[in-house]
Design a protein around this motif. Sequence first.
Motif, mmCIF file in Angstrom:
data_model
loop_
_atom_site.group_PDB
_atom_site.id
_atom_site.type_symbol
_atom_site.label_atom_id
_atom_site.label_comp_id
_atom_site.label_asym_id
_atom_site.label_seq_id
_atom_site.Cartn_x
_atom_site.Cartn_y
_atom_site.Cartn_z
ATOM 1 N N LEU B 14 -24.743 -62.411 -18.637
ATOM 2 C CA LEU B 14 -23.781 -61.304 -18.646
ATOM 3 C C LEU B 14 -24.130 -60.275 -17.574
ATOM 4 C CD1 LEU B 14 -23.263 -60.718 -22.476
ATOM 5 C CD2 LEU B 14 -21.536 -61.490 -20.847
ATOM 6 N N ALA B 15 -25.431 -60.106 -17.309
ATOM 7 C CA ALA B 15 -25.871 -59.145 -16.298
ATOM 8 C C ALA B 15 -25.979 -59.800 -14.928
ATOM 9 C CB ALA B 15 -27.216 -58.535 -16.710
ATOM 10 N N GLU B 50 -26.648 -35.584 -36.471
ATOM 11 C CA GLU B 50 -25.718 -35.963 -35.388
ATOM 12 C C GLU B 50 -26.494 -36.628 -34.257
ATOM 13 O OE1 GLU B 50 -22.194 -34.726 -34.202
ATOM 14 O OE2 GLU B 50 -21.970 -35.313 -36.298
ATOM 15 N N THR B 53 -26.835 -35.883 -27.740
ATOM 16 C CA THR B 53 -26.254 -36.320 -26.477
ATOM 17 C C THR B 53 -26.883 -35.614 -25.282
ATOM 18 O OG1 THR B 53 -24.489 -34.732 -26.880
ATOM 19 C CG2 THR B 53 -24.005 -37.036 -27.353
ATOM 20 N N SER B 54 -27.607 -34.509 -25.541
ATOM 21 C CA SER B 54 -28.228 -33.798 -24.435
ATOM 22 C C SER B 54 -29.469 -33.074 -24.954
ATOM 23 C CB SER B 54 -27.236 -32.791 -23.847
ATOM 24 O OG SER B 54 -27.862 -32.028 -22.849
ATOM 25 N N MET B 58 -25.487 -28.003 -23.762
ATOM 26 C CA MET B 58 -24.618 -27.624 -22.645
ATOM 27 C C MET B 58 -23.297 -28.369 -22.759
ATOM 28 S SD MET B 58 -26.605 -29.657 -19.584
ATOM 29 C CE MET B 58 -25.370 -29.328 -18.349
ATOM 30 N N MET B 60 -19.907 -30.254 -20.908
ATOM 31 C CA MET B 60 -19.626 -31.068 -19.736
ATOM 32 C C MET B 60 -18.955 -30.234 -18.652
ATOM 33 S SD MET B 60 -18.049 -34.811 -19.371
ATOM 34 C CE MET B 60 -16.440 -34.655 -20.116
ATOM 35 N N LYS B 61 -19.455 -30.350 -17.458
ATOM 36 C CA LYS B 61 -18.847 -29.667 -16.303
ATOM 37 C C LYS B 61 -17.532 -30.381 -15.949
ATOM 38 C CE LYS B 61 -22.063 -26.657 -14.760
ATOM 39 N NZ LYS B 61 -22.520 -26.404 -16.154
ATOM 40 N N GLU B 62 -16.541 -29.573 -15.540
ATOM 41 C CA GLU B 62 -15.280 -30.168 -15.114
ATOM 42 C C GLU B 62 -14.998 -29.766 -13.671
ATOM 43 O OE1 GLU B 62 -12.193 -29.216 -17.909
ATOM 44 O OE2 GLU B 62 -13.179 -30.356 -19.515
ATOM 45 N N ARG B 63 -14.258 -30.618 -12.980
ATOM 46 C CA ARG B 63 -13.865 -30.281 -11.616
ATOM 47 C C ARG B 63 -12.375 -29.952 -11.582
ATOM 48 N NH1 ARG B 63 -14.714 -33.442 -7.257
ATOM 49 N NH2 ARG B 63 -16.343 -34.776 -8.112
ATOM 50 N N GLN B 64 -11.968 -29.148 -10.575
ATOM 51 C CA GLN B 64 -10.554 -28.850 -10.409
ATOM 52 C C GLN B 64 -9.872 -30.069 -9.787
ATOM 53 O OE1 GLN B 64 -9.635 -25.070 -8.647
ATOM 54 N NE2 GLN B 64 -9.991 -24.286 -10.715
ATOM 55 N N ASP B 65 -8.570 -30.154 -10.015
ATOM 56 C CA ASP B 65 -7.815 -31.292 -9.483
ATOM 57 C C ASP B 65 -7.470 -31.039 -8.018
ATOM 58 O OD1 ASP B 65 -6.427 -33.675 -9.372
ATOM 59 O OD2 ASP B 65 -4.543 -32.739 -9.987
ATOM 60 N N ALA B 66 -8.428 -31.319 -7.139
ATOM 61 C CA ALA B 66 -8.174 -31.133 -5.709
ATOM 62 C C ALA B 66 -8.842 -32.273 -4.952
ATOM 63 C CB ALA B 66 -8.739 -29.800 -5.253
ATOM 64 N N THR B 68 -11.061 -33.558 -2.384
ATOM 65 C CA THR B 68 -12.175 -32.979 -1.624
ATOM 66 C C THR B 68 -12.988 -34.059 -0.934
ATOM 67 O OG1 THR B 68 -13.557 -33.126 -3.596
ATOM 68 C CG2 THR B 68 -12.423 -31.034 -3.236
ATOM 69 N N ASP B 69 -12.565 -35.311 -1.078
ATOM 70 C CA ASP B 69 -13.407 -36.411 -0.606
ATOM 71 C C ASP B 69 -12.518 -37.563 -0.125
ATOM 72 O OD1 ASP B 69 -15.709 -37.825 -0.115
ATOM 73 O OD2 ASP B 69 -16.557 -37.500 -2.115
#
Lengths: 499, 95
Positions: B14-15, B50, B53-54, B58, B60-66, B68-69
């Motif tokens: 599988l790998a 629970e 997860t971290s 903190m 989750m960081k989000e990015r703007q819809d632009a 850039t790449d």
Amino acid sequence: MSIIDTRTPDAKRLVPGATGDWEIVIGMEVHAQVTSEAKLFSGASTSFGAEPNSNVSLVDAAMPGMLPVINEECVRQAIRTGLGLKAKINHKSVFDRKNYFYPDLPQGYQISQYKQPIVGEGMVTISVGPDRQGQFEDVEVGIERLHLEQDAGKSIHDQHPTLSYVDLNRSGVALMEIVSKPDMRSSDEAKAYLTKLRTIVRYLGTCDGNMDEGSMRADVNVSVRRPGEGFGTRCEIKNVNSIRFVGQAIEYEARRQIAILEDGGKIDQETRLFDPNKGETRSMRSKEEAHDYRYFPDPDLLPLEFDQAYVDALAKDLTELPDDKKDRLVNSLGLSAYDASILVSEKAIADYYEKVASGRDGKTAANWVINDLLGALNKAGKGIEEAPVSPEQIGAVIDLIKEGTISGKIAKDLFEIVWNEGGDPRQLVESRGMKQVTDTGAIEKAVDEIIAANPDKVEQAKAKPTLAGWFVGQVMKATGGKANPQAVNDLVKAKLGIE
Amino acid sequence: MSVDIATVKRVAHLARIAVSEEDAARMTGELNTILGFVEQLNEVDVTGVEPMTSVIPMEMKERQDAVTDGNKAADIVANAPATDQNFFLVPKVVE
């Protein structure tokens, strides 16, 4: 997970076999590309048709050390779509890795959502029909879930005898996978469901619904059973890219399965492909082992969390959905359900109609938009966006009739002129002398002339009053259709001395 | 939990990792030792806890819809063994 059967067998949806009736059971997974500028986890563009590998960032190419950062717009669009599907929005969801090998999947896994999707159970109401009596029937199709995931790249196999070409422009583009419950029972229902889903996402602006460009594609699960039995073994038909093909694929697949079962065979659960040229489905290379995706939470991404206030704000600004719009047109503007359903079928048509209806009679506006505009567009093979007549122009034609400036018949001619040549309807009526003649003097003169020219008919009319209609017709002809028909009728009768 | 040699071979496949019969036999032993070690965690009662997860709390960081790449196709395919017109070329794969 247990699947609940929400439907009871309905005779008119059963399919006859050689040994009795069968019921088809259908569920669908629809992949809808999220409308956004940039990809789900990178800043590369989502635009269609770019040069190979030009809309690719190092994240999308899975270069070592690159980390995904989620695009907030894709999250927003997924929530808005969930609201449009009347679905439960999950304030916390998790991204998982779905592991498999394919050359157009550079990461070796797809970032998807497995056990905790962003959107849970919802509902789509479809309308099927008309049946032989012309009746439409509403059917509720349950939504199981909607989750966000990455698209893969594209492999092209026909460029070289021994090599495949791989373009990663689509790699990492955000998709919403919308999973229905197995609630559909005919190919018509499946087509109506996909059509409705497409209408909803297009209203919301969350997916352009462009199936030709692959923005929307469906995996269709089909099984058959005797009415009243439990679910049969299903086959999944992958990547069907038009609503018509969905119907054809289901019809073929159901017949194939019924034939096997009636011959005493059994259905193998497998993935199949629909071949539109042959109109049949065929088995894909068995991927039994490849189906072991070994999902696990993506360690590069924290859970996706937001509060109810965020959801409420999106709900508040949500576009009016097609079902709500239809109800409003029926209930407050008095349209028939049929007319309303035509007008709301596309947001652009509904927007057009509402501009025409604004400040005017809703039913009259509906008649003009449906019969005249959509009729002419259909004949010309054009979409509403290409309509050569604007809502303002149609509105002016309607106003001119209402004011009594033109007759209904002349209005049709006027519409045709505006369609072919453009221009302001009011000015056209002036410049081409299309105004209805309401001046009694002028009409009277025309009536007198016709009567004077046809003394024999006048005699006949006295014995046979229905002949008055002939005089009205002659006067209308003499005035180029511009005389007010009612005024002509009254005058003719008065002059002939008949009631 | 333990694995047999068939599972080891399947996971390797599988790998897409080539593992010889000899290596598979050795790895089965090694993997079972590792699994046995990890299994000690089962001794801890985690009822009602629970999943973490971290390490630090903190969001989750989000990015703007632009956009850039992108627009560096030549760089993207630079390390590929075979390319044509900025496509990656791979041995033919077709269903």
